[in-house]
Design a protein around this motif. Structure first.
Motif, PDB file in Angstrom:
ATOM      1  N   LEU A 194       0.835  -1.200   0.000  1.00  0.00           N
ATOM      2  CA  LEU A 194       0.000   0.000   0.000  1.00  0.00           C
ATOM      3  C   LEU A 194       0.873   1.254   0.000  1.00  0.00           C
ATOM      4  O   LEU A 194       1.757   1.411   0.841  1.00  0.00           O
ATOM      5  CB  LEU A 194      -0.898  -0.016   1.232  1.00  0.00           C
ATOM      6  N   HIS A 195       0.614   2.165  -0.966  1.00  0.00           N
ATOM      7  CA  HIS A 195       1.389   3.408  -0.990  1.00  0.00           C
ATOM      8  C   HIS A 195       0.516   4.646  -1.201  1.00  0.00           C
ATOM      9  O   HIS A 195       1.040   5.762  -1.208  1.00  0.00           O
ATOM     10  CB  HIS A 195       2.499   3.354  -2.042  1.00  0.00           C
ATOM     11  N   TYR A 196      -0.789   4.455  -1.387  1.00  0.00           N
ATOM     12  CA  TYR A 196      -1.702   5.589  -1.559  1.00  0.00           C
ATOM     13  C   TYR A 196      -2.947   5.319  -0.720  1.00  0.00           C
ATOM     14  O   TYR A 196      -3.582   4.278  -0.877  1.00  0.00           O
ATOM     15  CB  TYR A 196      -2.090   5.744  -3.031  1.00  0.00           C
ATOM     16  N   VAL A 197      -3.294   6.273   0.158  1.00  0.00           N
ATOM     17  CA  VAL A 197      -4.502   6.091   0.959  1.00  0.00           C
ATOM     18  C   VAL A 197      -5.239   7.410   1.106  1.00  0.00           C
ATOM     19  O   VAL A 197      -4.635   8.478   1.267  1.00  0.00           O
ATOM     20  CB  VAL A 197      -4.174   5.499   2.346  1.00  0.00           C
ATOM     21  N   PHE A 223       4.457   4.666   1.661  1.00  0.00           N
ATOM     22  CA  PHE A 223       3.412   5.624   1.303  1.00  0.00           C
ATOM     23  C   PHE A 223       4.010   6.817   0.566  1.00  0.00           C
ATOM     24  O   PHE A 223       4.972   7.429   1.021  1.00  0.00           O
ATOM     25  CB  PHE A 223       2.682   6.135   2.549  1.00  0.00           C
ATOM     26  N   THR A 224       3.401   7.147  -0.575  1.00  0.00           N
ATOM     27  CA  THR A 224       3.714   8.395  -1.273  1.00  0.00           C
ATOM     28  C   THR A 224       2.580   9.399  -1.111  1.00  0.00           C
ATOM     29  O   THR A 224       2.801  10.602  -1.203  1.00  0.00           O
ATOM     30  CB  THR A 224       3.951   8.147  -2.770  1.00  0.00           C
ATOM     31  N   HIS A 225       1.361   8.899  -0.884  1.00  0.00           N
ATOM     32  CA  HIS A 225       0.181   9.742  -0.680  1.00  0.00           C
ATOM     33  C   HIS A 225      -0.527   9.263   0.582  1.00  0.00           C
ATOM     34  O   HIS A 225      -0.979   8.112   0.644  1.00  0.00           O
ATOM     35  CB  HIS A 225      -0.782   9.657  -1.865  1.00  0.00           C
ATOM     36  N   ASN A 248       9.485   8.682   1.129  1.00  0.00           N
ATOM     37  CA  ASN A 248       9.122   9.043  -0.243  1.00  0.00           C
ATOM     38  C   ASN A 248       7.775   9.757  -0.326  1.00  0.00           C
ATOM     39  O   ASN A 248       7.207   9.883  -1.413  1.00  0.00           O
ATOM     40  CB  ASN A 248       9.101   7.798  -1.132  1.00  0.00           C
ATOM     41  N   LEU A 249       7.279  10.224   0.806  1.00  0.00           N
ATOM     42  CA  LEU A 249       5.972  10.865   0.853  1.00  0.00           C
ATOM     43  C   LEU A 249       5.947  12.113  -0.017  1.00  0.00           C
ATOM     44  O   LEU A 249       6.802  12.993   0.108  1.00  0.00           O
ATOM     45  CB  LEU A 249       5.643  11.236   2.296  1.00  0.00           C
ATOM     46  N   ARG A 250       4.944  12.192  -0.920  1.00  0.00           N
ATOM     47  CA  ARG A 250       4.825  13.346  -1.811  1.00  0.00           C
ATOM     48  C   ARG A 250       3.564  14.169  -1.533  1.00  0.00           C
ATOM     49  O   ARG A 250       3.545  15.355  -1.812  1.00  0.00           O
ATOM     50  CB  ARG A 250       4.828  12.886  -3.277  1.00  0.00           C
TER      51      ARG A 250
END
Length: 617
Positions: free
Chosen positions: A420-423, A445-447, A479-481
């Motif tokens: 999971l990288h977008y929530v 997570f990036t988002h 790496n959170l954007r």
């Protein structure tokens, strides 16, 4: 950067590799980035007039054709004048994230061969009715210029833009080879404009109409497609309400053998959907109509067979007015699905559990919070490859904590879905410990958009602010954007963000912070920040002016219901003339206060279509 001289006989693959290294260098070099930010979208080329690389122009242009990212192309254009010119002549697609950051005339001078344009208008907070009506972002002036310089335009993708039926008619008749139109969250037009598109665009491959503020005057537009129209690959009218002619739709689908994406509205019944699937088993994306209809056993069997024959189906959405009795007809199509959008289906936990049990390859899942924590536990058990999860509130004004989802469901997903990288997660309660565990389970997570729906909500177990939750997010997820904050937050949260969120590009803040220091920490500590959205926070003049050097490297700043005054906005505008500083006053408010402030960099100067309630400083 060490200059590497290349022979004209250099193999294309070596040259291409070199350009990729150059792109990386351009992104890392702060001097080039400063040049890029100060002259973004400018019609002027780099100062250097000397070619660094003496090989034929056609070779360079051929290699640049392999660069598809607009960011990479922008970086390459900064290397030298030859590369600038080559990039100028080879670019065919254009992305403009703010329609007021540049004028259509500047774009036309800079890029002579554009065939595809993506254009965004209003600030994102317009989705929450924070931008006043008739604010602007009208597309017509762009179309007039495009008709003169880009008569070969093929694609137009608009988001949060304003357009009327006359603009759509102008579009339909001004570009003979026009192929693709996408309208997302736009307003001002009606289905009469769609009639013009269907009537005049003979080579149309895509018509994508999503979540627009438009007048739905009836479904007659669908009957305006020519009897010879067979080119459609994408047709999405799911968000329209009027009943369309099924006979016209059936004939259109029958003719369009290359149709890949079909999303219909709730007027299409299940037996009609079955007929469409028989005609288009090649679909990769399907948006169903209403799922509330009594079916005979023969109809039910036929629908199940139609779904099972769609071997390439990857995305399913729709399911308005769903009836759980009919959901099993989907099971045969579920194994190939990678995206399941159930955000219009009020499913319960058991119903979701059965669907995801048949969908082991799901990468993206959108659901309503009616699935509850038990439904999300089923997701955690059945979807090991899940990368994106969005949980929306079925009723955002419902205060009953016995409905919806909590931290328990989020924890269950994080344990089973480690990719999971977008929530995007709407809930009514959360704890610091739960968020810390979630990001430990899913550190990529990036988002991360956590929306605790009651403003100022504390950790319901410890009664502490939610500072440590978001501190864990920015410390763990390097790496959170994109980050959206909620809950009771002090300046400590923003100190964490400024210290650890070095890759953060977009931050949304509401009802948070203690003082100006919070915003100051973000502006001083996040080098890649591009979009900052703030509402109902105690940040004032000192916070606003602390970013006076930062704003030229950002796309935009939005502040509403904060403690900013007109004098501070005037000072900012005076010190930074390449910024547009727009102030919108609420009716009856103190004239010294800046109720809504929108700041963005531009090479076009003050906009010419500002309504009276928008003051450009």
């Amino acid at each position: 950067m060490q200059v590497v001289w290349l022979r004209s006989s250099l193999a294309l693959r070596d040259l291409q590799a070199f350009i990729q290294h150059t792109v990386v260098y351009c992104k890392m070099d702060p001097k080039l980035q400063k040049t890029k930010n100060s002259s973004s979208n400018s019609a002027n080329s780099p100062d250097s007039t000397h070619s660094l690389f003496p090989f034929p122009d056609e070779v360079l242009e051929r290699v640049l054709s392999f660069l598809h990212s607009h960011k990479d192309r922008s970086s390459v254009s900064l290397v030298c004048k030859d590369w600038y010119d080559a990039e100028r002549w080879t670019r065919t697609k254009l992305f403009i994230g703010n329609c007021y950051s540049v004028s259509p005339e500047i774009v036309a001078r800079r890029f002579p061969r554009i065939k595809s344009v993506t254009l965004k208008g209003k600030p994102r907070f317009s989705d929450f009715n924070l931008v006043p009506q008739h604010w602007g972002a009208d597309v017509h002036s762009w179309l007039v210029v495009f008709a003169k310089v880009y008569p070969f335009l093929e694609e137009l993708r608009l988001k949060r833009m304003t357009l009327n039926d006359e603009s759509l008619k102008f579009l339909a008749t001004s570009f003979p080879g026009f192929k693709a139109l996408s309208l997302l969250s736009c307003e001002g037009f009606s289905t009469d404009g769609l009639k013009a598109i269907a009537t005049h665009c003979k080579n149309l491959t895509e018509l994508d109409i999503q979540e627009n503020g438009m007048d739905d005057l009836g479904g007659g537009w669908l009957s305006c497609f020519s009897e010879n129209c067979s080119s459609l690959e994408v047709l999405n009218f799911a968000s329209l309400n009027s009943e369309v002619s099924f006979d016209a739709l059936e004939k259109l689908v029958r003719r369009c053998k290359s149709l890949r994406i079909l999303k219909v509205n709730k007027s299409i019944t299940l037996d009609q959907l079955q007929q469409l699937l028989v005609l288009a088993p090649q679909l990769i994306e399907l948006g169903t109509g209403s799922f509330q209809q009594e079916l005979t056993p023969l109809q039910y069997e036929g629908l199940g067979i139609a779904f099972s024959n769609c071997k390439n189906l990857q995305t399913l959405s729709g399911f308005w007015e769903d009836t759980s009795l009919h959901l099993p007809v989907l099971y045969s199509a579920c194994p190939s699905l990678t995206f399941l959008n159930l955000s219009y289906a009020t499913l319960r936990s058991g119903e979701l559990a059965k669907i995801v049990a048949h969908s082991p390859n799901i990468r993206r899942l959108w659901v309503l919070d009616t699935v509850g924590d038990k439904g999300l536990e089923a997701v955690g058990s059945s979807c090991p490859f899940l990368e994106e999860l969005r949980v929306f509130p079925a009723d955002p004004f419902e205060q009953d904590l016995h409905h919806g989802v909590t931290e328990a469901g989020f924890l269950a997903v994080s344990r089973g879905c480690r990719k999971l990288h977008y929530v995007l997660y709407f809930c009514r309660q959360m704890t610091n410990a739960a968020v810390a565990t979630i990001v430990q389970n899913c550190p990529d997570f990036t988002h991360f958009r956590l929306c605790i729906m009651n403003p100022g909500e504390r950790d319901y177990l410890t009664n502490e602010p939610m500072d440590e939750a978001f501190g864990a997010v920015v410390k763990t997820c390097t790496n959170l954007r994109r980050l959206a904050l909620s809950g009771l937050l002090t300046d400590l949260t923003f100190e964490y963000i400024g210290k650890y969120a070095k890759n953060l590009e977009a931050l949304s803040v509401a009802f948070a912070g203690s003082s100006d220091r919070g915003m100051q920490c973000v502006l001083q500590g996040c080098p890649k920040l591009r979009k900052l959205e703030i509402r109902d926070c105690p940040f004032g003049n000192a916070a606003l002016l602390s970013g006076i050097e930062k704003y030229e490297t950002m796309r935009s700043l939005w502040m509403s219901a904060c403690n900013v005054t007109m004098s501070a906005c005037k000072l900012l505008a005076k010190e930074m003339p390449r910024l547009n500083v727009e102030v919108m006053r609420d009716e009856g408010s103190d004239e010294s206060q800046a109720d809504k402030v929108y700041i963005y960099r531009t090479v076009a100067g003050s906009r010419r279509d500002a309504p009276p309630f928008v003051v450009t400083l």
